[in-house]
Design an enzyme around this catalytic site. Structure first.
Site, mmCIF file in Angstrom:
data_model
loop_
_atom_site.group_PDB
_atom_site.id
_atom_site.type_symbol
_atom_site.label_atom_id
_atom_site.label_comp_id
_atom_site.label_asym_id
_atom_site.label_seq_id
_atom_site.Cartn_x
_atom_site.Cartn_y
_atom_site.Cartn_z
ATOM 1 N NE ARG A 27 -42.603 106.701 94.776
ATOM 2 C CZ ARG A 27 -41.340 106.485 94.391
ATOM 3 N NH1 ARG A 27 -40.710 107.387 93.654
ATOM 4 N NH2 ARG A 27 -40.740 105.371 94.712
ATOM 5 C CB CYS A 71 -43.683 101.530 98.758
ATOM 6 S SG CYS A 71 -42.158 100.573 98.729
ATOM 7 C CD GLU A 91 -45.314 105.390 96.784
ATOM 8 O OE1 GLU A 91 -45.884 105.068 95.727
ATOM 9 O OE2 GLU A 91 -44.308 104.803 97.218
HETATM 10 N N1 EPU Z 1 -35.614 97.457 104.958
HETATM 11 C C1 EPU Z 1 -35.750 96.764 106.129
HETATM 12 N N2 EPU Z 1 -36.868 96.012 106.326
HETATM 13 C C2 EPU Z 1 -37.844 95.910 105.386
HETATM 14 C C3 EPU Z 1 -37.709 96.610 104.190
HETATM 15 C C4 EPU Z 1 -36.568 97.398 103.981
HETATM 16 O O1 EPU Z 1 -34.900 96.821 107.004
HETATM 17 O O2 EPU Z 1 -38.826 95.190 105.625
HETATM 18 C C5 EPU Z 1 -34.413 98.242 104.723
HETATM 19 C C6 EPU Z 1 -33.590 97.689 103.563
HETATM 20 O O3 EPU Z 1 -32.721 96.682 103.986
HETATM 21 C C7 EPU Z 1 -32.863 98.919 103.082
HETATM 22 C C8 EPU Z 1 -33.835 100.070 103.381
HETATM 23 O O4 EPU Z 1 -34.780 99.549 104.319
HETATM 24 O O5 EPU Z 1 -31.694 99.117 103.796
HETATM 25 C C9 EPU Z 1 -34.564 100.578 102.149
HETATM 26 O O6 EPU Z 1 -35.264 99.508 101.516
HETATM 27 P P1 EPU Z 1 -35.338 99.328 99.924
HETATM 28 O O7 EPU Z 1 -33.969 99.339 99.350
HETATM 29 O O8 EPU Z 1 -36.223 98.189 99.620
HETATM 30 O O9 EPU Z 1 -35.968 100.662 99.397
HETATM 31 P P2 EPU Z 1 -37.266 101.406 99.860
HETATM 32 O O10 EPU Z 1 -36.858 102.801 100.211
HETATM 33 O O11 EPU Z 1 -38.057 100.654 100.859
HETATM 34 C C10 EPU Z 1 -37.819 102.403 97.492
HETATM 35 C C11 EPU Z 1 -39.126 102.764 96.853
HETATM 36 C C12 EPU Z 1 -39.660 101.554 96.092
HETATM 37 C C13 EPU Z 1 -38.632 101.072 95.068
HETATM 38 C C14 EPU Z 1 -37.362 100.707 95.846
HETATM 39 C C15 EPU Z 1 -36.255 100.187 94.963
HETATM 40 C C16 EPU Z 1 -40.403 104.324 98.263
HETATM 41 C C17 EPU Z 1 -41.440 104.458 99.321
HETATM 42 N N3 EPU Z 1 -40.098 103.080 97.889
HETATM 43 O O12 EPU Z 1 -38.101 101.435 98.497
HETATM 44 O O13 EPU Z 1 -40.817 101.987 95.405
HETATM 45 O O14 EPU Z 1 -39.116 99.959 94.356
HETATM 46 O O15 EPU Z 1 -36.893 101.896 96.536
HETATM 47 O O16 EPU Z 1 -35.686 101.208 94.253
HETATM 48 O O17 EPU Z 1 -39.895 105.345 97.784
HETATM 49 C C18 EPU Z 1 -43.189 102.093 95.325
HETATM 50 O O18 EPU Z 1 -43.036 103.303 95.077
HETATM 51 O O19 EPU Z 1 -44.311 101.550 95.356
HETATM 52 C C19 EPU Z 1 -42.012 101.295 95.580
HETATM 53 C C20 EPU Z 1 -42.076 100.020 95.917
#
Ligand code: EPU
Length: 323
Positions: free
Chosen positions: A192, A241, A311
């Protein structure tokens, strides 16, 4: 008149003067406005106005805007699709520039197999046009509600990829109005983050497709990502996010485990679908969102001992000053 009021009057006058001085230097196609509301130009839909707002219609007009701002020490802020921003309620003391004119939205496949994309091109359109042209490798960008410029500025990513994975060259304009082209090896990019765009504006990039495939296969992959996103992310207005994932951890999971889903300040609410999203239930203000960001950080610090870093950008300000 109290001293505070007279200061306000002087400031107002100088923003009027700045806009009035700029207007005759710009081509008629370039839009220039005072006190342009920003909430409707962002996905979070909160916050105030830009003191001066411009949509340049050419490189020359962009240079004129930047040089005038630098000359008067006016802060310059770029506005992409507004999908990663929280605008404070008092708005932004500066010149906000949107590359919304069509001239910035190019998608031009080149004879060497690479493709030039303009900073104003929406990622969604980039994906659609690439699929039509039979170019793979950009499918992961489909769900990111931004344009190319914003994605470069933030090194936006999803589904295990980020935009600089596919960038070979980036063109930018410095705040002094100089246009530069930088190859991949000259760029300092990270999660990022792109250092070269701290004090410059992305104009576009040359992307390298992974391979050629038929449009139908590419669209199937885009559909897989779209479905995955719809299942795991909220549909309500948000800024995506809110916090970066701390190394080796998931911010969403941490916030969820602290029992914060549904926590709200006014109409700003921690999403029940994904805890790293703050959604706007309708009438949230910038102050509501900031207060909720503070609460979430405090709780995660107290319960899990982890310091979450935002972020999303706090437009025109430093998070350090409000957290
Ligand atoms: N999880 C939970 N509870 C929640 C949300 C997530 O337990 O309320 C768990 C999920 O089950 C999973 C883990 O946390 O095991 C990670 O969640 P997710 O796969 O949704 O990915 P993330 O790391 O939260 C990242 C990026 C997103 C992008 C997604 C999909 C960041 C901060 N976020 O989310 O980017 O869309 O991967 O690839 O890097 C953004 O940058 O604005 C954004 C939304």
């Amino acid at each position: 008149m109290s001293s505070e009021l007279s200061l306000l009057a002087v400031k107002t006058l100088s923003w009027d003067e700045f806009a009035a001085a700029l207007a005759p230097l710009l081509s008629p196609e370039t839009r220039l406005r005072r006190e342009e509301p920003l909430a409707t130009k962002t996905t979070m839909r909160v916050g105030g106005a830009a003191r001066v707002y411009a949509e340049p219609a050419s490189i020359a007009d962009l240079q004129t805007l930047l040089r005038a701002a630098v000359q008067r020490s006016v802060k310059v802020l770029l506005l992409g699709r507004g999908s990663n921003l929280i605008v404070p309620d008092e708005g932004v003391d500066g010149l906000v520039i949107g590359l919304a004119h069509d001239v910035w939205a190019a998608f031009e496949p080149r004879s060497d197999g690479r493709v030039w994309v303009g900073a104003g091109l929406r990622l969604k359109n980039l994906c659609g046009l690439a699929a039509k042209a039979g170019l793979t490798g950009f499918e992961f960008l489909e769900g990111i509600p931004g344009n190319v410029g914003g994605a470069l500025r933030m090194n936006a990513g999803a589904m295990g990829g980020w935009i600089f994975d596919v960038v070979e060259e980036m063109q930018l304009m410095t705040f002094a109005g100089e246009v530069k082209t930088l190859g991949k090896s000259a760029l300092h990019v990270d999660y990022r983050h792109c250092a070269e765009l701290h004090d410059a504006i992305a104009l576009g990039a040359v992307l390298r497709p992974a391979a050629h495939a038929d449009a139908e296969a590419i669209n199937r992959q885009i559909d897989v990502y779209r479905r995955k996103r719809h299942e795991s992310q909220p549909r309500e207005p948000s800024a995506g996010c809110v916090f970066k994932n701390p190394p080796g951890l998931s911010a969403g999971r941490l916030i969820d485990e602290c029992g914060l889903k549904g926590e709200h300040v006014g109409d700003a609410e921690v999403s029940g679908v994904h805890a790293n999203f703050i959604i706007n239930r309708g009438q949230a203000t910038g102050a509501d969102v900031l207060e909720l960001v503070r609460r979430v950080r405090t709780r995660v610090r107290q319960v899990r001992g982890v310091e979450l870093e935002p972020e999303v950008l706090l437009y025109g300000k430093n998070w350090r000053d409000v957290l």
